[in-house]
Write an enzyme that holds these catalytic residues in place. Structure first.
Site, short mmCIF file in Angstrom:
data_model
loop_
_atom_site.label_atom_id
_atom_site.label_comp_id
_atom_site.label_asym_id
_atom_site.label_seq_id
_atom_site.Cartn_x
_atom_site.Cartn_y
_atom_site.Cartn_z
N SER A 1 1.09 -0.99 -0.03
CA SER A 1 -0.23 -0.08 0.21
C SER A 1 1.14 1.41 -0.28
O SER A 1 0.54 2.08 -0.46
CB SER A 1 -0.93 0.04 0.97
OG SER A 1 -0.20 -0.53 2.31
N ASP B 1 -2.57 8.47 10.40
CA ASP B 1 -1.37 7.54 9.77
C ASP B 1 -0.19 7.70 10.03
O ASP B 1 0.11 8.35 9.39
CB ASP B 1 -2.07 7.26 8.31
CG ASP B 1 -2.31 5.49 8.63
OD1 ASP B 1 -0.89 5.38 8.61
OD2 ASP B 1 -2.56 5.28 7.00
N HIS C 1 1.26 5.07 5.71
CA HIS C 1 0.70 5.72 4.53
C HIS C 1 1.03 6.95 4.17
O HIS C 1 0.75 7.81 4.71
CB HIS C 1 -0.90 4.64 4.42
CG HIS C 1 -1.32 3.59 4.64
ND1 HIS C 1 -1.37 2.93 6.39
CD2 HIS C 1 -0.69 2.10 3.59
CE1 HIS C 1 -1.51 1.49 5.49
NE2 HIS C 1 -0.91 1.55 4.35
#
Length: 377
Positions: free
Chosen positions: A179, A347, A350
Site C-alpha cells: 500500500s 496514520d 501510509h
C-alpha cells in the site's frame, strides 16, 4: 473485413495511427450511445463478422452508472477471474495497443486481459486508467475482475489505439509492492499516494513507461503466487527494470512469514524476473512517521525484514535502493512535524500524495546515483 467494419462504425477520427486506423471507442450499457462511440450492450455477443462483442453474454448484465455521457451506464461482469472466458473480445491487427478503461460504479476492481492482470484495484465510481498491451494473436480479450470480494465489477467505456505495428511493450519500469507503493484513484488528484504511482513524475517517459503492479496489503508470497508476478514475467524483457519493495505486511504475524521464508520468496521473484532479461532492483520500505528518537533523528533500520533484503541484494548481485535509510535521512532533515504532514491524517504508515512524491523522488534519484538511468538527461 472485420477491421473495415470497425473502422466504418467509428468513422474517420483524429488520432489515427500511422496506417490510418482510428482508435476504437466502445460505450457499454443500455443507455444512449455517446457520439463517435460504438454502443455495446450486455447481450451483444462476439461474432467474426462484427469483430467485437462478449464471449459469453449470458454472464453479463446492463447496469446504471453515476457519471454522464459514456459514464452514465455500464455492463457488469457476473463471472470473472483472470483466466475467465467471460471476456469482451475485439479483433485487432498485430501490434502494440494503448487501452484506456473507464469503470462504472464499483468500490474496487481490477482489469485483466490476455489472462493476466493489467491495472489493479481501481477505486471509486468511473475510475479511469490505461495500459499498453501487445496483441500477437489478432484479438484482445479483456474483462473486469475482482479487486475486493463482494463488490461489482463494471465497465463503462473503452478506447483502443494502436501505438506501434510491433507487438512488443515499450521499455518498462515494473513496480511491485504494497500500500505504500500502490496507485490510488483518481490518479491525478488522490489524497493518498504510493511512490509507485508518483514515480512517473521523475522518469523520462520518452524512454520508459511505468507499470505499477503494487497493491495494498500485499505480501511477498501473495505477489508471487497471486498473479501479479505473472504479469511481469509475461511481458518483461531486456532493458526493463523491476523495482520490488516488500516486507511491511510480511512482518505481521497473521501472515505467518518468517524472515527466512520472506528472503527465499523474494529470491525466487528476483530470479524469475532476471531470467526474462529484465533487471531486478530491490527497494526497502520507509519507516513510520513516528520513528524519531529523543534527539530528533529518524531511524527505522530494524523494521520490515530490511536485513534480509540487504543480504539478498548482495547474494544475488542485484541493485538495492535503501529507501528506508534514504527516507530517514530526509525525515531527519525536515523534522518531526513536517514528516507527519507527509502522511495520511492519524496514520503513521501510509504517505499522502505529497509524501509519496518525495519517496518517488528519493527512489529515482538513487537509481540515477547508481547509474540506472530513468530520468531525462
Amino acid at each position: 473485413m472485420t477491421a473495415m467494419l470497425l473502422a466504418t462504425a467509428m468513422g474517420a477520427s483524429a488520432g489515427s495511427d500511422a496506417n490510418g486506423q482510428p482508435p476504437y471507442r466502445f460505450d457499454f450499457g443500455d443507455g444512449p450511445v455517446a457520439p463517435s462511440y460504438i454502443g455495446v450492450r450486455a447481450e451483444d455477443a462476439y461474432t467474426p463478422e462484427k469483430g467485437y462483442g462478449f464471449n459469453t453474454p449470458e454472464h453479463m448484465s446492463n447496469v446504471p452508472a453515476s457519471g454522464t455521457g459514456t459514464d452514465s451506464d455500464a455492463v457488469r461482469f457476473l463471472q470473472f477471474g483472470t483466466k475467465s472466458t467471460n471476456t469482451f473480445n475485439v479483433d485487432l491487427k498485430l501490434g502494440l495497443y494503448r487501452i484506456s478503461v473507464t469503470l462504472g460504479n464499483t468500490s474496487r476492481a481490477t482489469v485483466a486481459a490476455e489472462g493476466v492482470y493489467q491495472v489493479l484495484n481501481l477505486t471509486g465510481n468511473n475510475a479511469t486508467d490505461a495500459f499498453e498491451i501487445p496483441i500477437t494473436d489478432g484479438q484482445l480479450n479483456l474483462l473486469v475482475t475482482e479487486g475486493k470480494a463482494g463488490t461489482a465489477f463494471t465497465l463503462s467505456a473503452l478506447e483502443i489505439k494502436r501505438v506501434s505495428p510491433k507487438p512488443e511493450t515499450s521499455p518498462t519500469i515494473w513496480v511491485g509492492g504494497d500500500s505504500t507503493v500502490a496507485s490510488y484513484y483518481p490518479l491525478a488528484t488522490s489524497a493518498q499516494g504510493g511512490w509507485g504511482q508518483l514515480l512517473a513524475d521523475h522518469v523520462d517517459l520518452r524512454a520508459h513507461q511505468v507499470r505499477n503492479i503494487a497493491t495494498g496489503g500485499q505480501i511477498a508470497r501473495g505477489f508471487r503466487d497471486g498473479g501479479q508476478l505473472e504479469t511481469i514475467v509475461k511481458y518483461a524483457k531486456p532493458g526493463d527494470l523491476f523495482l520490488l519493495e516488500m516486507g511491511i505486511n510480511d512482518t505481521n504475524p497473521k501472515n505467518e512469514t518468517t524472515e527466512a521464508q520472506f528472503k527465499e520468496i523474494m529470491r525466487d521473484m528476483v530470479r524469475q524476473v532476471a531470467a526474462t532479461g529484465a533487471r531486478p532492483v530491490l527497494v526497502t520500505p520507509q519507516g513510520r512517521a513516528t520513528d524519531f528518537n529523543a534527539e530528533g533523528v529518524h531511524s527505522a533500520t530494524g523494521r520490515w525484514y530490511r536485513r534480509a533484503t540487504l543480504a539478498l541484494a548482495q547474494e544475488e548481485n542485484v541493485a538495492l535502493v535503501d529507501l528506508n535509510v534514504l527516507s530517514s535521512a530526509y525525515f531527519t532533515q525536515i523534522g518531526r512535524e513536517a514528516t507527519l504532514e507527509l502522511y495520511m491524517p492519524g496514520d503513521s504508515l501510509h504517505p499522502n500524495r505529497a509524501g509519496a512524491a518525495e519517496l518517488a523522488r528519493l527512489v529515482a534519484e538513487d537509481l540515477e546515483r547508481q547509474q540506472i538511468r530513468v530520468a531525462a538527461h
